[in-house]
Scaffold this active site. Structure first.
Site, short mmCIF file in Angstrom:
data_model
loop_
_atom_site.label_atom_id
_atom_site.label_comp_id
_atom_site.label_asym_id
_atom_site.label_seq_id
_atom_site.Cartn_x
_atom_site.Cartn_y
_atom_site.Cartn_z
N ASP A 149 68.11 60.62 141.96
CA ASP A 149 67.16 61.19 140.99
C ASP A 149 67.46 60.60 139.62
O ASP A 149 67.73 61.32 138.65
CB ASP A 149 67.28 62.71 140.97
CG ASP A 149 66.14 63.39 140.22
OD1 ASP A 149 65.12 62.72 139.95
OD2 ASP A 149 66.26 64.58 139.89
N TRP A 152 81.61 71.81 130.50
CA TRP A 152 80.48 71.42 129.66
C TRP A 152 80.61 69.95 129.26
O TRP A 152 81.69 69.50 128.87
CB TRP A 152 80.42 72.29 128.42
CG TRP A 152 79.27 71.96 127.50
CD1 TRP A 152 79.30 71.19 126.39
CD2 TRP A 152 77.91 72.38 127.66
NE1 TRP A 152 78.06 71.10 125.82
CE2 TRP A 152 77.18 71.83 126.59
CE3 TRP A 152 77.25 73.18 128.60
CZ2 TRP A 152 75.82 72.04 126.43
CZ3 TRP A 152 75.88 73.39 128.45
CH2 TRP A 152 75.19 72.83 127.37
#
Length: 280
Positions: free
Chosen positions: A189, A88
């Site tokens: 992106d 995370w």
């Protein structure tokens, strides 16, 4: 997507104490997991194998040589669903100048040709990455033409758009800069949702869709949807100054991302596509 206890038990984690859906993406189902006091980010692509995430993992690996990226824990297939498990990333705040420098450092990774060793055809927007010695050939045939063909299939095209596009296409193919580009590693992106900073203010790049191409292609994406300030471009140029004429070429690269959005999200992006095409 609902993940069952049986499904989760097959992940390479000892025990999962919490699971929360994460919103914001439109490609994968995403979750925050907690196991043994550690947090993880899980992406799941229903009815796909782990091969769906191989391109992203390759991108994270290559980017990691220049910039901080989420750590990959594991990929695999569970009950016919592909998954990618990452540590995370607790994001904080940082300086846009530093982010610009980090992106420039990525672009300093180069190759001898344009493209990549593999295609990525499992997503909604196919990426044909066969190696090319000519950037103009790669960009027109393996990026723009692909999206125009898709727009025709989805009835998002018109004779007027085709006429302007063919004119622009010839300009791109004949442009001197397009013949002298150095192939740089591209994030692919680079919008505001795929960049951030860790708890110490160090830039982090997320969700890459890499290939080797003109660095201006990445920079064009940063100009479309906000989130990048003047400090970002100052930081970038402190490492890699812009090439003369970049402002002229910027719409050529913006067009690709707008065509992608036209194909993904429909006619609402038509006026933005026409705004660029009508210049040519």
């Amino acid at each position: 997507m609902q993940l069952t206890t049986t499904w989760l038990a097959q992940l390479p984690l000892k025990s999962i104490t919490t699971m929360q859906p994460v919103t914001g993406g439109d490609i994968n189902a995403a979750f925050k997991l907690t196991s043994a006091g550690h947090d993880y980010f899980l992406k799941v692509q229903p009815q796909q194998t782990a091969a769906f995430f191989a391109h992203e993992v390759d991108g994270l690996t290559r980017l990691s040589h220049s910039v901080k990226v989420p750590k990959v824990i594991a990929t695999g297939t569970i009950n016919g669903d592909g998954y990618l498990l990452q540590a995370w990333s607790s994001l904080g705040t940082g300086q846009q100048f530093d982010l610009g420098q980090a992106v420039a450092q990525v672009h300093q990774q180069t190759a001898s040709q344009f493209g990549l060793a593999h295609n990525f055809l499992l997503g909604k927007i196919p990426k044909y990455n066969q190696w090319q010695t000519s950037w103009s050939t790669f960009y027109t045939t393996q990026r723009l033409d692909v999206l125009v063909k898709l727009a025709i299939q989805q009835q998002h095209w018109s004779p007027q758009r085709e006429s302007h596009y063919q004119h622009l296409r010839q300009i791109i193919l004949a442009d001197t800069h397009m013949q002298t580009v150095q192939p740089s590693l591209l994030h692919g992106d680079l919008w505001a949702g795929n960049v951030g900073f860790d708890a110490h203010g160090i830039p982090v790049l997320l969700d890459p869709d890499i290939c080797y191409g003109d660095r201006e292609f990445d920079l064009a994406m940063t100009t479309l949807f906000g989130g990048f300030t003047a400090k970002f471009y100052q930081g970038y140029q402190s490492v890699m100054p812009f090439t003369t004429g970049w402002q002229t070429r910027l719409p050529w690269y913006q067009l690709y991302y707008l065509l992608a959005h036209l194909n993904l999200f429909g006619a609402t992006y038509g006026p933005a596509v026409d705004h660029i095409l009508n210049q040519y």
